[in-house]
Write a protein that holds these residues in place. Structure first.
Motif, PDB file in Angstrom:
ATOM      1  N   UNK A   1     -18.365   7.760   8.135  1.00 37.56           N
ATOM      2  CA  UNK A   1     -18.690   9.100   8.610  1.00 37.56           C
ATOM      3  C   UNK A   1     -19.722   9.036   9.729  1.00 37.56           C
ATOM      4  N   UNK A   2     -20.700   8.156   9.586  1.00 39.39           N
ATOM      5  CA  UNK A   2     -21.678   7.978  10.669  1.00 39.39           C
ATOM      6  C   UNK A   2     -20.983   7.499  11.939  1.00 39.39           C
ATOM      7  N   UNK A   3     -20.044   6.560  11.767  1.00 39.11           N
ATOM      8  CA  UNK A   3     -19.309   6.035  12.922  1.00 39.11           C
ATOM      9  C   UNK A   3     -18.494   7.141  13.589  1.00 39.11           C
ATOM     10  N   UNK A   4     -17.889   8.007  12.788  1.00 33.34           N
ATOM     11  CA  UNK A   4     -17.120   9.119  13.348  1.00 33.34           C
ATOM     12  C   UNK A   4     -18.040  10.057  14.124  1.00 33.34           C
TER      13      UNK A   4
ATOM     14  N   UNK B   1     -18.852  15.203   3.765  1.00 33.20           N
ATOM     15  CA  UNK B   1     -18.022  14.237   4.490  1.00 33.20           C
ATOM     16  C   UNK B   1     -16.670  14.850   4.843  1.00 33.20           C
ATOM     17  N   UNK B   2     -16.119  15.646   3.954  1.00 34.72           N
ATOM     18  CA  UNK B   2     -14.843  16.321   4.224  1.00 34.72           C
ATOM     19  C   UNK B   2     -14.997  17.297   5.384  1.00 34.72           C
ATOM     20  N   UNK B   3     -16.073  18.086   5.366  1.00 31.35           N
ATOM     21  CA  UNK B   3     -16.294  19.045   6.458  1.00 31.35           C
ATOM     22  C   UNK B   3     -16.455  18.327   7.796  1.00 31.35           C
ATOM     23  N   UNK B   4     -17.130  17.213   7.807  1.00 27.55           N
ATOM     24  CA  UNK B   4     -17.304  16.464   9.059  1.00 27.55           C
ATOM     25  C   UNK B   4     -15.970  15.902   9.530  1.00 27.55           C
ATOM     26  N   UNK B   5     -15.179  15.371   8.608  1.00 25.24           N
ATOM     27  CA  UNK B   5     -13.881  14.800   8.997  1.00 25.24           C
ATOM     28  C   UNK B   5     -12.917  15.880   9.478  1.00 25.24           C
ATOM     29  N   UNK B   6     -13.021  17.070   8.907  1.00 21.56           N
ATOM     30  CA  UNK B   6     -12.096  18.141   9.284  1.00 21.56           C
ATOM     31  C   UNK B   6     -12.582  18.956  10.473  1.00 21.56           C
ATOM     32  N   UNK B   7     -13.823  18.778  10.868  1.00 16.39           N
ATOM     33  CA  UNK B   7     -14.354  19.521  12.013  1.00 16.39           C
ATOM     34  C   UNK B   7     -13.696  19.024  13.302  1.00 16.39           C
ATOM     35  N   UNK B   8     -13.687  19.878  14.279  1.00 22.33           N
ATOM     36  CA  UNK B   8     -13.122  19.487  15.574  1.00 22.33           C
ATOM     37  C   UNK B   8     -14.056  18.493  16.255  1.00 22.33           C
ATOM     38  N   UNK B   9     -13.524  17.762  17.214  1.00 21.35           N
ATOM     39  CA  UNK B   9     -14.334  16.784  17.947  1.00 21.35           C
ATOM     40  C   UNK B   9     -15.488  17.474  18.666  1.00 21.35           C
ATOM     41  N   UNK B  10     -15.223  18.647  19.199  1.00 24.52           N
ATOM     42  CA  UNK B  10     -16.266  19.399  19.913  1.00 24.52           C
ATOM     43  C   UNK B  10     -17.380  19.813  18.951  1.00 24.52           C
ATOM     44  N   UNK B  11     -16.996  20.280  17.781  1.00 18.55           N
ATOM     45  CA  UNK B  11     -17.995  20.688  16.789  1.00 18.55           C
ATOM     46  C   UNK B  11     -18.847  19.490  16.359  1.00 18.55           C
ATOM     47  N   UNK B  12     -18.198  18.351  16.097  1.00 17.01           N
ATOM     48  CA  UNK B  12     -18.954  17.137  15.735  1.00 17.01           C
ATOM     49  C   UNK B  12     -19.866  16.710  16.877  1.00 17.01           C
ATOM     50  N   UNK B  13     -19.387  16.812  18.094  1.00 14.46           N
ATOM     51  CA  UNK B  13     -20.193  16.428  19.257  1.00 14.46           C
ATOM     52  C   UNK B  13     -21.442  17.301  19.365  1.00 14.46           C
ATOM     53  N   UNK B  14     -21.276  18.609  19.167  1.00 10.53           N
ATOM     54  CA  UNK B  14     -22.425  19.513  19.231  1.00 10.53           C
ATOM     55  C   UNK B  14     -23.426  19.231  18.117  1.00 10.53           C
TER      56      UNK B  14
ATOM     57  N   UNK C   1     -28.492  17.104  16.075  1.00 10.77           N
ATOM     58  CA  UNK C   1     -29.178  16.348  15.037  1.00 10.77           C
ATOM     59  C   UNK C   1     -29.501  14.923  15.463  1.00 10.77           C
ATOM     60  N   UNK C   2     -28.770  14.394  16.400  1.00 10.97           N
ATOM     61  CA  UNK C   2     -28.993  13.020  16.829  1.00 10.97           C
ATOM     62  C   UNK C   2     -28.588  12.038  15.745  1.00 10.97           C
ATOM     63  N   UNK C   3     -29.325  10.955  15.625  1.00 11.01           N
ATOM     64  CA  UNK C   3     -28.940   9.928  14.662  1.00 11.01           C
ATOM     65  C   UNK C   3     -29.361  10.221  13.225  1.00 11.01           C
ATOM     66  N   UNK C   4     -29.809  11.453  12.934  1.00 10.72           N
ATOM     67  CA  UNK C   4     -30.184  11.787  11.562  1.00 10.72           C
ATOM     68  C   UNK C   4     -28.950  11.624  10.682  1.00 10.72           C
ATOM     69  N   UNK C   5     -29.160  10.999   9.548  1.00  6.84           N
ATOM     70  CA  UNK C   5     -28.059  10.741   8.631  1.00  6.84           C
ATOM     71  C   UNK C   5     -27.507  12.060   8.092  1.00  6.84           C
ATOM     72  N   UNK C   6     -26.200  12.250   8.201  1.00  3.54           N
ATOM     73  CA  UNK C   6     -25.589  13.497   7.765  1.00  3.54           C
ATOM     74  C   UNK C   6     -25.760  13.693   6.264  1.00  3.54           C
ATOM     75  N   UNK C   7     -25.944  12.608   5.498  1.00  3.95           N
ATOM     76  CA  UNK C   7     -26.072  12.718   4.054  1.00  3.95           C
ATOM     77  C   UNK C   7     -27.347  13.439   3.655  1.00  3.95           C
ATOM     78  N   UNK C   8     -28.335  13.427   4.530  1.00  2.00           N
ATOM     79  CA  UNK C   8     -29.591  14.106   4.201  1.00  2.00           C
ATOM     80  C   UNK C   8     -29.621  15.535   4.719  1.00  2.00           C
ATOM     81  N   UNK C   9     -28.598  15.932   5.451  1.00  2.00           N
ATOM     82  CA  UNK C   9     -28.563  17.274   6.014  1.00  2.00           C
ATOM     83  C   UNK C   9     -28.228  18.284   4.928  1.00  2.00           C
ATOM     84  N   UNK C  10     -28.675  19.515   5.078  1.00  2.00           N
ATOM     85  CA  UNK C  10     -28.321  20.544   4.104  1.00  2.00           C
ATOM     86  C   UNK C  10     -26.813  20.801   4.144  1.00  2.00           C
ATOM     87  N   UNK C  11     -26.334  21.509   3.146  1.00  2.00           N
ATOM     88  CA  UNK C  11     -24.900  21.755   3.021  1.00  2.00           C
ATOM     89  C   UNK C  11     -24.326  22.593   4.153  1.00  2.00           C
ATOM     90  N   UNK C  12     -25.143  23.087   5.045  1.00  2.00           N
ATOM     91  CA  UNK C  12     -24.636  23.877   6.175  1.00  2.00           C
ATOM     92  C   UNK C  12     -23.867  23.003   7.163  1.00  2.00           C
TER      93      UNK C  12
END
Length: 181
Positions: A73-76, A151-164, A169-180
């Protein structure tokens, strides 16, 4: 008269042999019961040990798969930050994430079934687990499910949404992010 004295010793020897036979039969019955009880005890103990070994193995596999999913997921997210990266590279990464999520959920289901099996074990009924252990297992499962949802939300998000999100957030680990996320 000669026959009578001979019959008394013969009778006492017969009684003695019958008495020994009864004691021998009783000893055989007691030993058979002890051996059967020992066998059944070992069967129950080995069954519980086997279940615990399976749980340990699956927990290790789940942890390894969890680590792989976190890295995938981090790699994605990093790959999505590059707008020039073609989709034919990102699509297999998303598929791998979905596969990992499915694997983790399958392992979670197996672990739940094994936990139910171990709860039905006779030794477990005689010496139940502490309530804290059961509560910690539930909490871990809830946290794992929350992580899988992110992880599901990140995988299903569009490339543009993930890019934004990555650019914010930068390199902050997505696992520590709130459920938003």
């Amino acid at each position: 008269m000669i026959g009578k004295p001979l019959s008394k010793p013969r009778q006492s020897v017969e009684q003695y042999i019958r008495s020994i036979g009864r004691h021998y039969l009783n000893a055989v019955i007691v030993m058979t019961l002890l051996i059967t009880a020992t066998y059944l005890t070992m069967l129950v103990a080995l069954d519980r040990h086997s279940l615990q070994q399976k749980i340990s193995f699956l927990t290790s596999n789940q942890f390894i798969r969890f680590q792989q999913l976190a890295n995938q997921t981090r790699a994605l997210m990093r790959a999505s930050a590059d707008p020039t990266l073609p989709q034919y590279i990102i699509i297999p990464m998303r598929d791998d994430i979905h596969r990992a999520i499915g694997d983790i959920r399958a392992i979670k289901t197996e672990l739940h079934d094994l936990d139910r099996s171990i709860s039905g074990n006779l030794l477990e009924r005689l010496n139940p687990r502490a309530e804290l252990t059961v509560q910690l297992r539930r909490e871990l499962n809830a946290r794992l499910e929350d992580f899988l949802g992110r992880a599901t939300r990140i995988a299903e998000a569009s490339a543009e949404d993930r890019r934004q999100r990555y650019s914010f957030w930068g390199p902050i680990d997505f696992a520590s992010l709130p459920t938003a996320c």
